[in-house]
Structures are given as C-alpha cells and as structure tokens.
Design a protein around this motif. Sequence first.
Motif, PDB file in Angstrom:
ATOM      1  N   SER A 188       0.800  -1.223   0.000  1.00 39.34           N
ATOM      2  CA  SER A 188       0.000   0.000   0.000  1.00 39.34           C
ATOM      3  C   SER A 188       0.836   1.278   0.000  1.00 39.34           C
ATOM      4  O   SER A 188       0.582   2.202  -0.779  1.00 39.34           O
ATOM      5  N   ILE A 189       1.840   1.354   0.885  1.00 42.58           N
ATOM      6  CA  ILE A 189       2.611   2.598   1.053  1.00 42.58           C
ATOM      7  C   ILE A 189       4.100   2.293   1.177  1.00 42.58           C
ATOM      8  O   ILE A 189       4.506   1.446   1.979  1.00 42.58           O
ATOM      9  N   TRP A 190       4.886   2.960   0.368  1.00 39.57           N
ATOM     10  CA  TRP A 190       6.339   3.010   0.526  1.00 39.57           C
ATOM     11  C   TRP A 190       6.726   4.479   0.580  1.00 39.57           C
ATOM     12  O   TRP A 190       6.307   5.268  -0.272  1.00 39.57           O
ATOM     13  N   MET A 191       7.525   4.864   1.549  1.00 39.46           N
ATOM     14  CA  MET A 191       7.836   6.276   1.755  1.00 39.46           C
ATOM     15  C   MET A 191       9.328   6.452   2.031  1.00 39.46           C
ATOM     16  O   MET A 191       9.946   5.641   2.726  1.00 39.46           O
ATOM     17  N   SER A 192       9.910   7.508   1.471  1.00 45.33           N
ATOM     18  CA  SER A 192      11.331   7.764   1.671  1.00 45.33           C
ATOM     19  C   SER A 192      11.632   9.194   1.229  1.00 45.33           C
ATOM     20  O   SER A 192      10.725   9.959   0.898  1.00 45.33           O
ATOM     21  N   THR A 193      12.911   9.539   1.245  1.00 42.07           N
ATOM     22  CA  THR A 193      13.360  10.747   0.562  1.00 42.07           C
ATOM     23  C   THR A 193      14.128  10.303  -0.677  1.00 42.07           C
ATOM     24  O   THR A 193      14.643   9.180  -0.725  1.00 42.07           O
ATOM     25  N   LYS A 194      14.191  11.167  -1.650  1.00 49.87           N
ATOM     26  CA  LYS A 194      14.903  10.812  -2.883  1.00 49.87           C
ATOM     27  C   LYS A 194      16.336  10.408  -2.596  1.00 49.87           C
ATOM     28  O   LYS A 194      16.826   9.385  -3.097  1.00 49.87           O
ATOM     29  N   ASN A 195      17.041  11.203  -1.778  1.00 49.15           N
ATOM     30  CA  ASN A 195      18.452  10.915  -1.508  1.00 49.15           C
ATOM     31  C   ASN A 195      18.643   9.585  -0.799  1.00 49.15           C
ATOM     32  O   ASN A 195      19.545   8.810  -1.136  1.00 49.15           O
ATOM     33  N   ASN A 196      17.822   9.312   0.201  1.00 49.07           N
ATOM     34  CA  ASN A 196      17.947   8.047   0.937  1.00 49.07           C
ATOM     35  C   ASN A 196      17.660   6.849   0.035  1.00 49.07           C
ATOM     36  O   ASN A 196      18.335   5.819   0.096  1.00 49.07           O
ATOM     37  N   TYR A 197      16.643   6.975  -0.794  1.00 47.20           N
ATOM     38  CA  TYR A 197      16.254   5.851  -1.632  1.00 47.20           C
ATOM     39  C   TYR A 197      17.299   5.550  -2.700  1.00 47.20           C
ATOM     40  O   TYR A 197      17.666   4.383  -2.923  1.00 47.20           O
ATOM     41  N   LEU A 198      17.815   6.586  -3.353  1.00 51.47           N
ATOM     42  CA  LEU A 198      18.837   6.361  -4.379  1.00 51.47           C
ATOM     43  C   LEU A 198      20.145   5.848  -3.761  1.00 51.47           C
ATOM     44  O   LEU A 198      20.886   5.104  -4.399  1.00 51.47           O
ATOM     45  N   ARG A 199      20.392   6.219  -2.517  1.00 50.24           N
ATOM     46  CA  ARG A 199      21.582   5.715  -1.824  1.00 50.24           C
ATOM     47  C   ARG A 199      21.433   4.232  -1.478  1.00 50.24           C
ATOM     48  O   ARG A 199      22.323   3.431  -1.731  1.00 50.24           O
ATOM     49  N   ASP A 200      20.293   3.848  -0.906  1.00 54.63           N
ATOM     50  CA  ASP A 200      20.101   2.478  -0.437  1.00 54.63           C
ATOM     51  C   ASP A 200      19.610   1.525  -1.528  1.00 54.63           C
ATOM     52  O   ASP A 200      19.733   0.307  -1.392  1.00 54.63           O
ATOM     53  N   LYS A 201      18.963   2.069  -2.546  1.00 55.48           N
ATOM     54  CA  LYS A 201      18.404   1.286  -3.651  1.00 55.48           C
ATOM     55  C   LYS A 201      17.319   0.322  -3.185  1.00 55.48           C
ATOM     56  O   LYS A 201      17.042  -0.690  -3.829  1.00 55.48           O
ATOM     57  N   THR A 202      16.724   0.633  -2.067  1.00 51.57           N
ATOM     58  CA  THR A 202      15.648  -0.183  -1.511  1.00 51.57           C
ATOM     59  C   THR A 202      14.937   0.616  -0.430  1.00 51.57           C
ATOM     60  O   THR A 202      15.472   1.595   0.096  1.00 51.57           O
ATOM     61  N   PHE A 203      13.703   0.192  -0.111  1.00 53.46           N
ATOM     62  CA  PHE A 203      12.978   0.756   1.032  1.00 53.46           C
ATOM     63  C   PHE A 203      13.246  -0.037   2.308  1.00 53.46           C
ATOM     64  O   PHE A 203      12.866   0.398   3.395  1.00 53.46           O
ATOM     65  N   TYR A 204      13.891  -1.215   2.186  1.00 50.57           N
ATOM     66  CA  TYR A 204      13.999  -2.144   3.298  1.00 50.57           C
ATOM     67  C   TYR A 204      15.402  -2.133   3.895  1.00 50.57           C
ATOM     68  O   TYR A 204      16.327  -2.745   3.351  1.00 50.57           O
ATOM     69  N   THR A 205      15.567  -1.431   4.992  1.00 51.78           N
ATOM     70  CA  THR A 205      16.838  -1.399   5.717  1.00 51.78           C
ATOM     71  C   THR A 205      16.522  -1.467   7.211  1.00 51.78           C
ATOM     72  O   THR A 205      15.354  -1.468   7.620  1.00 51.78           O
ATOM     73  N   ASN A 206      17.570  -1.483   8.031  1.00 49.26           N
ATOM     74  CA  ASN A 206      17.333  -1.483   9.482  1.00 49.26           C
ATOM     75  C   ASN A 206      16.940  -0.108   9.999  1.00 49.26           C
ATOM     76  O   ASN A 206      16.750   0.074  11.199  1.00 49.26           O
ATOM     77  N   LYS A 207      16.798   0.862   9.086  1.00 53.34           N
ATOM     78  CA  LYS A 207      16.282   2.176   9.449  1.00 53.34           C
ATOM     79  C   LYS A 207      14.944   2.448   8.767  1.00 53.34           C
ATOM     80  O   LYS A 207      14.566   3.590   8.535  1.00 53.34           O
ATOM     81  N   THR A 208      14.249   1.364   8.459  1.00 50.87           N
ATOM     82  CA  THR A 208      12.906   1.456   7.883  1.00 50.87           C
ATOM     83  C   THR A 208      11.871   1.335   8.998  1.00 50.87           C
ATOM     84  O   THR A 208      11.878   0.359   9.741  1.00 50.87           O
ATOM     85  N   LYS A 209      10.995   2.304   9.086  1.00 47.22           N
ATOM     86  CA  LYS A 209       9.945   2.258  10.114  1.00 47.22           C
ATOM     87  C   LYS A 209       8.777   1.421   9.597  1.00 47.22           C
ATOM     88  O   LYS A 209       8.370   1.519   8.436  1.00 47.22           O
ATOM     89  N   VAL A 210       8.217   0.591  10.472  1.00 47.16           N
ATOM     90  CA  VAL A 210       7.106  -0.294  10.136  1.00 47.16           C
ATOM     91  C   VAL A 210       5.784   0.388  10.456  1.00 47.16           C
ATOM     92  O   VAL A 210       5.535   0.798  11.593  1.00 47.16           O
ATOM     93  N   TYR A 211       4.927   0.514   9.430  1.00 49.33           N
ATOM     94  CA  TYR A 211       3.563   1.001   9.622  1.00 49.33           C
ATOM     95  C   TYR A 211       2.634  -0.189   9.415  1.00 49.33           C
ATOM     96  O   TYR A 211       2.427  -0.637   8.294  1.00 49.33           O
ATOM     97  N   GLU A 212       2.097  -0.733  10.501  1.00 49.61           N
ATOM     98  CA  GLU A 212       1.242  -1.910  10.406  1.00 49.61           C
ATOM     99  C   GLU A 212      -0.206  -1.503  10.164  1.00 49.61           C
ATOM    100  O   GLU A 212      -0.799  -0.767  10.948  1.00 49.61           O
ATOM    101  N   MET A 213      -0.777  -1.994   9.060  1.00 48.71           N
ATOM    102  CA  MET A 213      -2.157  -1.696   8.695  1.00 48.71           C
ATOM    103  C   MET A 213      -3.037  -2.919   8.896  1.00 48.71           C
ATOM    104  O   MET A 213      -2.575  -4.064   8.785  1.00 48.71           O
ATOM    105  N   ASP A 214      -4.310  -2.680   9.193  1.00 47.47           N
ATOM    106  CA  ASP A 214      -5.244  -3.784   9.367  1.00 47.47           C
ATOM    107  C   ASP A 214      -5.395  -4.571   8.064  1.00 47.47           C
ATOM    108  O   ASP A 214      -5.283  -4.021   6.962  1.00 47.47           O
ATOM    109  N   LYS A 215      -5.698  -5.830   8.201  1.00 48.75           N
ATOM    110  CA  LYS A 215      -5.787  -6.735   7.054  1.00 48.75           C
ATOM    111  C   LYS A 215      -6.802  -6.254   6.020  1.00 48.75           C
ATOM    112  O   LYS A 215      -6.562  -6.371   4.803  1.00 48.75           O
TER     113      LYS A 215
END
Length: 239
Positions: A188-215
């Motif tokens: 549903s949602i992936w969120m980042s800044t341009k600089n962080n995303y182009l640096r990491d090349k992914t949304f999934y790192t140990n500095k990714t915050k988890v937003y848990e949504m209902d099923k």
Amino acid sequence: MYYNIKKKNSKERRIFLKKIAVILMRKNSKGLLDKNIKLFCERPLCFYTIDIAIDSKKFDEIWISSDSEEYLNLCEGEYGNRCKYIKRAKDVSLDSSTTFETLEFLFKDIKENFIFMNLQVTSPLRKVEHIHTAFDMFKDCDHLVSFTKPKLSKSLFMGEKKGYLVPSCHGGNYRRQDEPYYIYPNGSIWMSTKNNYLRDKTFYTNKTKVYEMDKIYSYDIDDKLDFEICENLYKNYIK
C-alpha cells in the motif's frame, strides 16, 4: 502535456522538503490485463489511488507515470492540472523492470531532495487516514513501509519433491500461539526521501519504520479473484 522533470533548489532539512506522491502504472500487466484502468466499482481502478492522494492534501505534487499514453490521457482527462503526467521509457516498464529502476529513471536528473510516497494502484482499499498516519510516523527513520500480519504462519508452508511432501519441522505439535511474530509488506505505502532511496536502492533497511495496517485495508490486486474480492470489500466495508 506531459511533465518534464527539471532541476530545482530546495532546503535539505526534511521539514522543508517538497512532498510528492508517485503513482506508477504499467500497461500490459500479465496477471489481469489492463488491471490499472479496469473498471472497479464503475470507475477505473487507478482513480481510487489518485483520489486518496488528492484528498489527503499532503502532497505538493502528484506524479502519474506510465509507459502508456492511453493511461496518461485517461488520467489527465479526469484530473487535469491537479496532477503531473510523466511518460516513461519502455526499458523501465518491462515485466522484468524493478521498482528501483523505475524510480531511478524518474529521480536521477533531479538535483533537489524531496519526500516521496510510492502509492500502488493495485491497493485500492487504503484510506486518507493511512496517508496522514504515514506522514506522522515518518520521523527518525530513513524509510517507511506499510505491513500487515500474514493469515498463515510461516512454518505451515512446506515443500514438495517428485510428488511427495517435504514436511515442516513442527509435525503434529503445531500451535499458532507459539509462532514468532511475522509481518509482510502489504503493497500500500512506501515512503522515503529521494536521496535516501537512491543511496540504499531499496525501502527495506534497518532504518525502515514499520507502519502496520489492518488486514482489511491490505489486499493487493494481482488477478481476477483478487479484483472481485477487493470490489466486494470496497462496496460492503470501505465505501
């Protein structure tokens, strides 16, 4: 008119960064042909995600990007200058194209940093409140991704070899209550800044915050059955 991305200057502190919704639509989807514009409760499926982005009033710009002029013209006819319409190259619109390749194509020539939220068209059950909550949570992290709890336990998945079962380790002593806590990205949602995303090349790192949504808000359309389930949920629970 399709939007040509230009270089601009902006303050780098996150509070001052421009906020952009990115909505990607590829033609010729394999699981369900043209699912991005297929009529969902009598309107093109993509309109539900665009509506939520607009109604949230959180974004300075809403980018709709597709390899299809048909898709872009359909959206522009409905939303006019409330969105920007970006035609993207075929080589980043293939079955094999990754999300990173597509977003890199959109971002690579922009000098300024900005906050962006990637909103998948095939997740039509999200609500405005989910956008607001994600923005509220997007602090002290590099990325934010929406997740939900799986229906089935990880240990219930087993293998098969030459027609015979490869059993899991729990045997007949399985108790759901004993299972470790698992979550998976609900699309549903992936969120980042341009600089962080182009640096990491992914949304999934140990500095990714988890937003848990209902099923109920976490269904992702991949095929005809998913489409029908989501239509039923939207008509009877969401709408």
